[in-house]
Scaffold this motif. Structure first.
Motif, mmCIF file in Angstrom:
data_model
loop_
_atom_site.group_PDB
_atom_site.id
_atom_site.type_symbol
_atom_site.label_atom_id
_atom_site.label_comp_id
_atom_site.label_asym_id
_atom_site.label_seq_id
_atom_site.Cartn_x
_atom_site.Cartn_y
_atom_site.Cartn_z
ATOM 1 N N ILE A 22 0.853 -1.206 0.000
ATOM 2 C CA ILE A 22 0.000 0.000 0.000
ATOM 3 C C ILE A 22 0.881 1.247 0.000
ATOM 4 O O ILE A 22 0.643 2.202 -0.756
ATOM 5 C CB ILE A 22 -0.949 -0.009 1.229
ATOM 6 C CG1 ILE A 22 -1.952 -1.153 1.096
ATOM 7 C CG2 ILE A 22 -1.663 1.332 1.373
ATOM 8 C CD1 ILE A 22 -2.811 -1.374 2.335
ATOM 9 N N ILE A 30 2.505 1.845 -3.448
ATOM 10 C CA ILE A 30 1.543 2.366 -4.442
ATOM 11 C C ILE A 30 1.259 3.845 -4.167
ATOM 12 O O ILE A 30 1.253 4.674 -5.081
ATOM 13 C CB ILE A 30 0.237 1.532 -4.429
ATOM 14 C CG1 ILE A 30 0.509 0.141 -5.016
ATOM 15 C CG2 ILE A 30 -0.876 2.240 -5.231
ATOM 16 C CD1 ILE A 30 -0.625 -0.846 -4.882
ATOM 17 N N ARG A 31 1.079 4.172 -2.890
ATOM 18 C CA ARG A 31 0.773 5.584 -2.546
ATOM 19 C C ARG A 31 1.965 6.502 -2.804
ATOM 20 O O ARG A 31 1.791 7.707 -3.015
ATOM 21 C CB ARG A 31 0.330 5.673 -1.084
ATOM 22 C CG ARG A 31 -0.990 4.957 -0.838
ATOM 23 C CD ARG A 31 -1.462 5.124 0.572
ATOM 24 N NE ARG A 31 -1.995 6.447 0.832
ATOM 25 C CZ ARG A 31 -1.830 7.120 1.959
ATOM 26 N NH1 ARG A 31 -1.122 6.601 2.936
ATOM 27 N NH2 ARG A 31 -2.356 8.315 2.108
ATOM 28 N N ARG A 61 -5.700 3.345 -11.190
ATOM 29 C CA ARG A 61 -5.506 3.380 -9.731
ATOM 30 C C ARG A 61 -4.021 3.454 -9.375
ATOM 31 O O ARG A 61 -3.663 3.787 -8.251
ATOM 32 C CB ARG A 61 -6.162 2.150 -9.076
ATOM 33 C CG ARG A 61 -7.687 2.182 -9.155
ATOM 34 C CD ARG A 61 -8.315 1.419 -8.019
ATOM 35 N NE ARG A 61 -8.028 0.012 -8.044
ATOM 36 C CZ ARG A 61 -8.884 -0.933 -8.444
ATOM 37 N NH1 ARG A 61 -10.085 -0.609 -8.855
ATOM 38 N NH2 ARG A 61 -8.546 -2.187 -8.427
ATOM 39 N N ILE A 62 -3.154 3.116 -10.334
ATOM 40 C CA ILE A 62 -1.704 3.222 -10.122
ATOM 41 C C ILE A 62 -1.218 4.612 -10.561
ATOM 42 O O ILE A 62 -0.504 5.299 -9.824
ATOM 43 C CB ILE A 62 -0.964 2.118 -10.928
ATOM 44 C CG1 ILE A 62 -1.444 0.720 -10.507
ATOM 45 C CG2 ILE A 62 0.550 2.252 -10.788
ATOM 46 C CD1 ILE A 62 -1.271 0.368 -9.044
ATOM 47 N N VAL A 77 -2.277 -7.058 -7.053
ATOM 48 C CA VAL A 77 -1.969 -5.626 -7.210
ATOM 49 C C VAL A 77 -3.270 -4.812 -7.130
ATOM 50 O O VAL A 77 -3.324 -3.759 -6.474
ATOM 51 C CB VAL A 77 -1.247 -5.344 -8.546
ATOM 52 C CG1 VAL A 77 -1.019 -3.850 -8.727
ATOM 53 C CG2 VAL A 77 0.085 -6.088 -8.615
ATOM 54 N N ASN A 78 -4.317 -5.306 -7.777
ATOM 55 C CA ASN A 78 -5.586 -4.567 -7.777
ATOM 56 C C ASN A 78 -6.176 -4.456 -6.376
ATOM 57 O O ASN A 78 -6.726 -3.414 -6.004
ATOM 58 C CB ASN A 78 -6.579 -5.231 -8.737
ATOM 59 C CG ASN A 78 -6.170 -5.056 -10.192
ATOM 60 O OD1 ASN A 78 -5.407 -4.151 -10.514
ATOM 61 N ND2 ASN A 78 -6.649 -5.919 -11.065
ATOM 62 N N SER A 118 -4.189 -1.794 -4.619
ATOM 63 C CA SER A 118 -4.469 -0.422 -5.072
ATOM 64 C C SER A 118 -5.826 0.061 -4.552
ATOM 65 O O SER A 118 -5.996 1.246 -4.247
ATOM 66 C CB SER A 118 -4.372 -0.305 -6.594
ATOM 67 O OG SER A 118 -5.407 -1.004 -7.222
ATOM 68 N N ALA A 145 -5.102 1.111 -1.102
ATOM 69 C CA ALA A 145 -4.364 2.391 -1.100
ATOM 70 C C ALA A 145 -5.341 3.553 -1.273
ATOM 71 O O ALA A 145 -5.241 4.583 -0.587
ATOM 72 C CB ALA A 145 -3.327 2.398 -2.225
ATOM 73 N N GLN A 146 -6.298 3.373 -2.165
ATOM 74 C CA GLN A 146 -7.329 4.413 -2.368
ATOM 75 C C GLN A 146 -8.130 4.634 -1.094
ATOM 76 O O GLN A 146 -8.448 5.765 -0.736
ATOM 77 C CB GLN A 146 -8.301 3.970 -3.467
ATOM 78 C CG GLN A 146 -7.825 4.263 -4.865
ATOM 79 C CD GLN A 146 -8.921 3.990 -5.885
ATOM 80 O OE1 GLN A 146 -9.790 3.154 -5.668
ATOM 81 N NE2 GLN A 146 -8.863 4.681 -7.004
#
Ligand SMILES: C/C1=C2N=C(/C=C3N=C(/C(C)=C4\N[C@@](C)([C@@H]5N=C1[C@](C)(CCC(=O)O)[C@H]5CC(=O)O)[C@@](C)(CC(=O)O)[C@@H]4CCC(=O)O)[C@@](C)(CC(=O)O)[C@@H]\3CCC(=O)O)C(C)(C)[C@@H]/2CCC(=O)O
Length: 233
Positions: free
Chosen positions: A81, A84-85, A105-106, A217-218, A221, A224-225
């Motif tokens: 997380i 990604i952020r 989202r990436i 990964v999804n 992400s 992370a959102q």
């Protein structure tokens, strides 16, 4: 769309399926799937932060055994997380993994998804050296980026090479997602990965594949959102 509304819709799903499948919204199908997964998975020992990843892998593959075979380094979810952020790069072994990742989202965090398997220099060199493109693609990626998330869903030799480069101190990924599929070296590569002191998400056994790596990964992400939304509230 409120949560209560969603729950009611999910309960009403049988009616929709029976009488009017065409009216089912994509979100409702996904919600229903996740509800069914939670009902069917039974007891498990995954943590609260790991479970969304397990559920998304099962959702992608309809394979509970594969979901249950997932293994996490204790820092893996947080590390993923965070990376990604931070807009860190995501390196994939094959184009199929790259294609399966929810790109916006990436890129939203400034990140980028990279795959070198089809690069001309890699194709040429692999022929000359008579080794896999997957090995050379990992060497190229690690020579060009610091940290990052490596998502390997196909090629066992990509994972073995990445592990070798980590051991040599030539690669320091923030997270390794190592879920290659197949019979030759896939299981063994994943066992080696679990000996590394680098955050990893992997699974035990031969199962895996590009959709699994992309799904992991999804899931990260999405989390992370969510962290971003929670911080902005
Ligand atoms: C041994 C390899 C396996 N590949 C499998 C399954 C699939 N591979 C697909 C495709 C299109 C590609 N696979 C390559 C990565 C290619 N596959 C290999 C290698 C021979 C060696 C990898 C390794 O052992 O680590 C590898 C070639 C290489 O030099 O690295 C690919 C590059 C082949 C090529 O086109 O030259 C290519 C990826 C292309 C790209 O991304 O641009 C499949 C889509 C083939 C298919 O089913 O039609 C499929 C995808 C499965 C997935 O979920 O990703 C196996 C079965 C996993 C196998 C490894 C295990 C085994 O044989 O026991």
């Amino acid at each position: 769309m409120s949560c209560k509304w969603n729950q009611r819709k999910v309960r009403d799903m049988d009616f929709f399926v029976e009488f009017s499948p065409i009216t089912i919204q994509p979100q409702e199908i996904e919600l229903k799937s996740f509800e069914m997964i939670e009902e069917e998975i039974g007891n498990h020992s995954f943590s609260e932060e790991q479970f969304p990843i397990v559920k998304r892998v099962i959702h992608t593959t309809a394979d509970f055994e594969l979901g249950r075979s997932l293994r996490f380094h204790p820092e893996a979810v947080k590390a993923g997380i965070f990376a990604i952020r931070q807009g860190k790069k995501i390196v994939t072994d094959v184009e199929m993994v790259k294609a399966g990742i929810h790109q916006s989202r990436i890129t939203h965090f400034g990140g980028q998804i990279i795959c070198h398997i089809r690069d001309e220099d890699i194709v040429k060199e692999a022929k000359e050296q008579n080794i896999t493109r997957s090995i050379l693609a990992m060497q190229k990626a690690t020579s060009q980026i610091e940290g990052g998330i490596f998502a390997i869903g196909n090629a066992p030799t990509a994972l073995l090479e990445l592990i070798r480069l980590v051991k040599l101190g030539k690669a320091k990924p923030d997270l390794i997602i190592g879920v290659p599929v197949g019979f030759v070296s896939a299981k063994e590569a994943k066992e080696e990965l679990q000996k590394l002191d680098v955050p990893y998400i992997t699974n035990q056994g031969r199962k895996g594949g590009s959709p699994v790596a992309a799904a992991i990964v999804n899931a990260l992400s999405l989390m992370a959102q969510q962290v971003n939304r929670d911080e902005n509230e």
